[in-house]
Design a protein around this motif. Structure first.
Motif, mmCIF file in Angstrom:
data_model
loop_
_atom_site.group_PDB
_atom_site.id
_atom_site.type_symbol
_atom_site.label_atom_id
_atom_site.label_comp_id
_atom_site.label_asym_id
_atom_site.label_seq_id
_atom_site.Cartn_x
_atom_site.Cartn_y
_atom_site.Cartn_z
ATOM 1 N N ALA A 199 0.837 -1.207 0.000
ATOM 2 C CA ALA A 199 0.000 0.000 0.000
ATOM 3 C C ALA A 199 0.870 1.254 0.000
ATOM 4 C CB ALA A 199 -0.936 -0.004 1.205
ATOM 5 N N ILE A 200 1.942 1.250 0.781
ATOM 6 C CA ILE A 200 2.850 2.407 0.817
ATOM 7 C C ILE A 200 3.507 2.592 -0.553
ATOM 8 C CG2 ILE A 200 4.999 3.304 1.807
ATOM 9 C CD1 ILE A 200 4.177 1.889 4.458
ATOM 10 N N GLU A 201 3.914 1.477 -1.157
ATOM 11 C CA GLU A 201 4.527 1.534 -2.494
ATOM 12 C C GLU A 201 3.544 2.134 -3.503
ATOM 13 O OE1 GLU A 201 7.925 1.274 -4.536
ATOM 14 O OE2 GLU A 201 7.737 0.521 -2.493
ATOM 15 N N GLY A 202 2.276 1.716 -3.428
ATOM 16 C CA GLY A 202 1.249 2.268 -4.314
ATOM 17 C C GLY A 202 1.044 3.758 -4.086
ATOM 18 N N LEU A 203 1.085 4.177 -2.833
ATOM 19 C CA LEU A 203 0.932 5.598 -2.505
ATOM 20 C C LEU A 203 2.096 6.416 -3.046
ATOM 21 C CD1 LEU A 203 -0.600 7.859 -0.998
ATOM 22 C CD2 LEU A 203 0.667 7.195 1.068
ATOM 23 N N GLU A 256 -7.034 9.358 -2.660
ATOM 24 C CA GLU A 256 -7.620 8.028 -2.714
ATOM 25 C C GLU A 256 -6.620 6.967 -2.282
ATOM 26 O OE1 GLU A 256 -7.786 10.233 -5.296
ATOM 27 O OE2 GLU A 256 -9.903 10.780 -5.096
ATOM 28 N N MET A 257 -5.380 7.092 -2.745
ATOM 29 C CA MET A 257 -4.350 6.119 -2.362
ATOM 30 C C MET A 257 -3.971 6.269 -0.894
ATOM 31 S SD MET A 257 -3.821 3.914 -4.645
ATOM 32 C CE MET A 257 -2.338 3.119 -4.055
ATOM 33 N N LEU A 258 -3.984 7.502 -0.386
ATOM 34 C CA LEU A 258 -3.736 7.703 1.044
ATOM 35 C C LEU A 258 -4.836 7.029 1.862
ATOM 36 C CD1 LEU A 258 -2.232 8.901 3.459
ATOM 37 C CD2 LEU A 258 -3.518 11.028 3.098
ATOM 38 N N ALA A 259 -6.080 7.219 1.450
ATOM 39 C CA ALA A 259 -7.206 6.591 2.143
ATOM 40 C C ALA A 259 -7.071 5.065 2.110
ATOM 41 C CB ALA A 259 -8.532 7.028 1.524
ATOM 42 N N HIS A 260 -6.666 4.523 0.955
ATOM 43 C CA HIS A 260 -6.461 3.080 0.829
ATOM 44 C C HIS A 260 -5.376 2.605 1.793
ATOM 45 C CE1 HIS A 260 -5.735 -0.892 -0.819
ATOM 46 N NE2 HIS A 260 -4.470 -0.559 -0.987
ATOM 47 N N THR A 261 -4.272 3.332 1.849
ATOM 48 C CA THR A 261 -3.151 2.961 2.723
ATOM 49 C C THR A 261 -3.568 2.985 4.189
ATOM 50 O OG1 THR A 261 -1.597 3.835 1.086
ATOM 51 C CG2 THR A 261 -0.754 3.505 3.324
ATOM 52 N N LEU A 262 -4.298 4.012 4.589
ATOM 53 C CA LEU A 262 -4.772 4.099 5.974
ATOM 54 C C LEU A 262 -5.745 2.961 6.292
ATOM 55 C CD1 LEU A 262 -5.272 7.968 6.359
ATOM 56 C CD2 LEU A 262 -3.262 6.582 6.951
ATOM 57 N N THR A 263 -6.559 2.584 5.298
ATOM 58 C CA THR A 263 -7.489 1.466 5.475
ATOM 59 C C THR A 263 -6.730 0.159 5.668
ATOM 60 O OG1 THR A 263 -9.196 2.579 4.185
ATOM 61 C CG2 THR A 263 -9.404 0.183 4.413
ATOM 62 N N VAL A 264 -5.676 -0.046 4.889
ATOM 63 C CA VAL A 264 -4.855 -1.253 5.040
ATOM 64 C C VAL A 264 -4.239 -1.285 6.437
ATOM 65 C CG1 VAL A 264 -2.744 -2.417 4.251
ATOM 66 C CG2 VAL A 264 -4.383 -1.534 2.572
ATOM 67 N N LEU A 265 -3.741 -0.150 6.909
ATOM 68 C CA LEU A 265 -3.174 -0.083 8.257
ATOM 69 C C LEU A 265 -4.231 -0.404 9.314
ATOM 70 C CD1 LEU A 265 -0.898 3.004 7.747
ATOM 71 C CD2 LEU A 265 -0.122 0.833 8.688
ATOM 72 N N LEU A 325 -7.163 4.989 13.854
ATOM 73 C CA LEU A 325 -7.812 4.486 15.069
ATOM 74 C C LEU A 325 -9.326 4.674 15.043
ATOM 75 C CD1 LEU A 325 -5.238 5.696 17.742
ATOM 76 C CD2 LEU A 325 -5.663 3.332 17.020
ATOM 77 N N GLY A 326 -9.826 5.441 14.076
ATOM 78 C CA GLY A 326 -11.261 5.669 13.967
ATOM 79 C C GLY A 326 -11.767 6.764 14.894
ATOM 80 N N GLU A 327 -10.857 7.619 15.356
ATOM 81 C CA GLU A 327 -11.242 8.719 16.224
ATOM 82 C C GLU A 327 -11.679 9.911 15.384
ATOM 83 O OE1 GLU A 327 -8.052 9.721 18.871
ATOM 84 O OE2 GLU A 327 -7.893 7.684 19.647
ATOM 85 N N ALA A 328 -12.514 10.758 15.967
ATOM 86 C CA ALA A 328 -12.912 11.986 15.277
ATOM 87 C C ALA A 328 -11.687 12.892 15.181
ATOM 88 C CB ALA A 328 -14.038 12.678 16.040
#
Length: 136
Positions: free
Chosen positions: A15-19, A26-35, A132-135
């Motif tokens: 994911a980091i490589e893709g970013l 969109e790629m940042l969101a994907h990377t954070l989702t993978v984490l 972490l899903g925090e606001a």
């Protein structure tokens, strides 16, 4: 043989490589989702520690970026850790969620850098709160 808690961290590396190849929101969101997924799976990271560090609780090794900010560093696997051979004195494996919570409490650091030598991702406290899903 990879440690069981590190198996699957290659998804983070990919994911980091893709970013890096496509630095978009969109790629940042994907990377954070993978984490986040890896964190919920109970994955661990290798955390660089400095036994001489005083007052940082965890004793996490701190690196300073060119702009003067201080960051903890962690690695997705042992292969990533040994690529730099910086001043890392020792390391331990730590639960991703607990590590992210600890970073948020550490006032002296801006965030955590994952794989500082290769496939690097700098997670400031805002990005960590998103994982972490925090606001925010």
């Amino acid at each position: 043989m990879k440690d069981e808690k590190l198996q699957g961290n290659e998804k983070i590396e990919a994911a980091i490589e893709g970013l890096k190849k496509e630095p978009t929101q969109e790629m940042l969101a994907h990377t954070l989702t993978v984490l986040r997924r890896r964190m919920k799976e109970g994955a661990e990271l290798i955390v660089a520690v400095d036994p001489a560090a005083e007052g940082s609780g965890l004793g996490a090794h701190v690196i300073r970026t060119n702009d003067g900010d201080r960051w903890w560093m962690a690695f997705t696997g042992f292969e990533e850790e040994i690529k730099g051979a910086d001043k890392v004195m020792s390391a331990f494996m730590g639960n991703m969620g607990q590590l992210f919570e600890a970073v948020l409490k550490a006032e002296e650091v801006k965030g955590i850098i994952i794989n500082p030598w290769n496939r690097t991702l700098m997670l400031d406290k805002t990005l960590i709160r998103i994982i972490l899903g925090e606001a925010v």
